[in-house]
Scaffold this active site. Structure first.
Site, PDB file in Angstrom:
ATOM      1  N   GLU A  26       1.785  -0.310  -4.891  1.00 46.91           N
ATOM      2  CA  GLU A  26       0.803   0.681  -5.356  1.00 46.91           C
ATOM      3  C   GLU A  26       1.575   1.970  -5.602  1.00 46.91           C
ATOM      4  OE1 GLU A  26      -3.196   3.063  -3.905  1.00 46.91           O
ATOM      5  OE2 GLU A  26      -1.546   2.704  -2.529  1.00 46.91           O
TER       6      GLU A  26
ATOM      7  N   ASP B 190       0.836  -1.198   0.000  1.00 47.57           N
ATOM      8  CA  ASP B 190       0.000   0.000   0.000  1.00 47.57           C
ATOM      9  C   ASP B 190       0.877   1.258   0.000  1.00 47.57           C
ATOM     10  OD1 ASP B 190      -2.727   1.074   0.334  1.00 47.57           O
ATOM     11  OD2 ASP B 190      -2.006   1.810   2.259  1.00 47.57           O
TER      12      ASP B 190
END
Ligand code: NOJ
Length: 552
Positions: A270, A210
């Site tokens: 990401e 993330d």
């Protein structure tokens, strides 16, 4: 490596399938639906966070990185899921959230209770405020979800306080409840090495990282100067310290034996970027195996924009290191997004709400065509749950039902991401359309986000019975993709004119993708056979908003 051409299915666990009937999806629910995913034909699943969390940001506010939220199941359920998935030849990827934790995380609670300057605070960014009484935030950074990226605390020991009783400030690039870790503090990388080892030991095939473009901040925490393009390098994006960290994680991944399958474990970052060149440092051969390529989400519905998005990624790397996606749990669903002609922006959901029912058919047709483009591209692709059902963005969600912190932090200006997180309809009828497999107490449970009344016609049950359904299109595409020698890793060659609405590329041996972004039917390029099409193809002409796979 297996991940070089894998089709990975993103599961948002709370919205996939609910086994215990409390209206919230869970790991046993997912486990019971693995057969569906095997029939769909995916190689792996990526699970967004299922860790204990106050759920202020859908689980991206983690209070314990090495446990399962009791709402979603137990560690035995997780182990059973990995084992059963392996039985279907499906690998499991879990989400690693290293930029921030939850304000309920014991280490942050300890920091709140500690004195300013103490070692507990040094794992986060606690700073004195600016202004005569420290009443201004330490710098001008905005939270991604709206408002300032700083929140002021009340000091536990009564010292270090301003006149209003408040004390230091802490940094949170997302919600107040998501304090950012300070990665320069040695405790933090050590903690995450343990977390990575914990999940790799349990047999996961990879990690989705993330906010992989964030994590490190300029140590001086300087003010942001002027307006910058979204996702451009900044004091908290794309810092050079990231690459040594990712090399160290790659070494951990590579040190692990195969997880019940041949080949190494992967990690996919990401990484949102402004121009493709920003991606270059992440493609260091010893860094993260993969980073997402979001260019197809940002491209508008035009042949030249799709071509430029594809070229920009292929110029830097093949799709194996930067898998393709057309949607995820953070952006408006393709079937609705493509009702507009331009690519995704933070305003997209508001614009869809304003659009009412207009263009619904166009959006659905384009999303089917985009799926055939996606799955024909070289390398790996990700599918977000519900894309295979053509689920639209749910725009009619009452304010009281909304959950996304972006909605609250912008005073409702941005409706947020709830509309793409509505639970999956499995059956035509019934409360929750089969989302809850059992009911608790007297009646069927109410799903945690309301499901629209017409959700039954998107259900798996309904679509399995319709040979022209979007679900059957995805199943056929994934079956063909598995068997066709041209599909998977490799390259592509553009064919046909570069102008106009037709996008065509060839892959060897003997495969052509044609997609019509124009307003009028277009003649198909020379071919032997139509292998698959997203809509009716007659007389050798491809209708607008339609794509076809051809054998050459
Ligand atoms: C990206 C995740 O995909 C998103 O859902 C989340 O809100 C932010 N990172 C913060 O963790």
């Amino acid at each position: 490596m297996w991940w070089e051409d894998a089709v990975v299915y993103e599961v948002y666990p709370r919205s996939f399938a609910d086994a215990d009937g409390d209206g919230v999806g869970d790991l046993p629910g997912l486990r019971s639906r693995l057969g569906y995913l095997a029939d769909l034909g995916v190689d792996a699943i990526w699970l967004t966070p299922f860790y204990p969390s106050p759920l202020a940001d859908g689980g991206y506010d983690v209070s314990d990185y090495c446990a399962i939220d009791p709402l979603l199941g137990t560690m035995a359920d997780f182990d059973g899921l990995v084992k059963d998935a392996a039985g279907y030849q499906i690998r499991v990827i879990v989400d690693l959230v290293p930029n921030h934790c939850s304000s309920a995380n014991p280490l942050f609670r300890a920091a709140l209770g500690a004195v300013p300057g103490g070692p507990e605070r040094a794992r986060f960014f606690f700073r004195d405020g600016r202004g005569p009484h420290g009443e201004q935030p330490p710098n001008n950074w905005p939270s991604q979800f709206g408002g300032s990226a700083w929140t002021r605390v009340t000091e536990a020991d009564g010292r270090h306080q301003g006149p209003d009783g408040a004390g230091q400030w802490y940094l949170h690039l997302f919600d107040t409840s998501q304090p950012d870790w300070d990665w320069r503090n040695p405790d933090v990388p050590a903690l995450f090495e343990d977390v990575i080892g914990f999940w790799l030991d349990r047999g996961v095939a990879g990690l989705r990282v993330d906010v992989a473009h964030g994590i490190f901040k300029d140590p001086d925490l300087p003010d942001l100067a002027g307006r910058r393009p979204l996702n451009a390098p900044s004091p908290y994006r794309h810092r050079p310290e990231l690459q040594p960290l990712y090399r160290s994680w790659r070494a951990i991944l590579d040190s692990y034996p195969a997880a019940g399958f041949p080949g190494a474990r992967t990690a996919i970052g990401e990484v949102w970027y402004d121009v493709p060149e920003t991606l270059t440092p992440y493609l260091d051969p010893g860094g993260l195996p993969q980073v997402f390529n979001f260019q197809l989400i940002l491209a508008g519905w035009r042949a030249d924009e799709f071509r430029a998005a594809i070229d920009s990624a292929l110029m830097l790397t093949g799709g194996s290191r930067a898998p393709w996606v057309i949607g995820n749990h953070d952006v408006a669903r393709p079937a609705s997004r493509y009702r507009l002609d331009d690519g995704f922006t933070p305003q997209t959901v508001s614009r869809l709400i304003a659009l009412g029912d207009q263009n619904a058919g166009t959006g659905a047709r384009r999303a089917r065509a985009a799926a055939l483009v996606l799955l024909a591209l070289p390398g790996s692709a990700y599918i977000y749950q519900g894309e295979e059902l053509g689920l639209p963005e749910v725009t009619a969600i009452a304010d009281e039902a909304r959950q996304d912190p972006r909605f609250f932090r912008t005073g409702g200006e941005y409706p947020g991401r709830d509309g793409c997180r509505v639970p999956i309809p499995w059956s035509r009828t019934g409360t929750g359309f089969g989302f809850s497999l059992t009911s608790q107490g007297a009646g069927p449970a109410t799903p945690w986000l309301p499901m629209p009344a017409e959700w039954g016609r998107y259900s798996v049950e309904y679509q399995l019975a319709d040979e022209h359904s979007t679900l059957n299109l995805y199943r056929a595409a994934l079956r063909l993709r598995r068997g066709h020698p041209a599909l998977g890793p490799g390259g592509l060659r553009w064919v046909g004119p570069r102008e106009g609405g037709l996008l065509c590329f060839a892959r060897e041996p003997g495969f052509i993708l044609a997609a019509n972004f124009g307003q009028a039917p277009a003649p198909l390029p020379a071919h032997r056979e139509v292998l698959l099409a997203s809509g009716p193809v007659t007389g050798g002409r491809l209708p607008p908003d339609t794509a076809a796979w051809l054998s050459a």
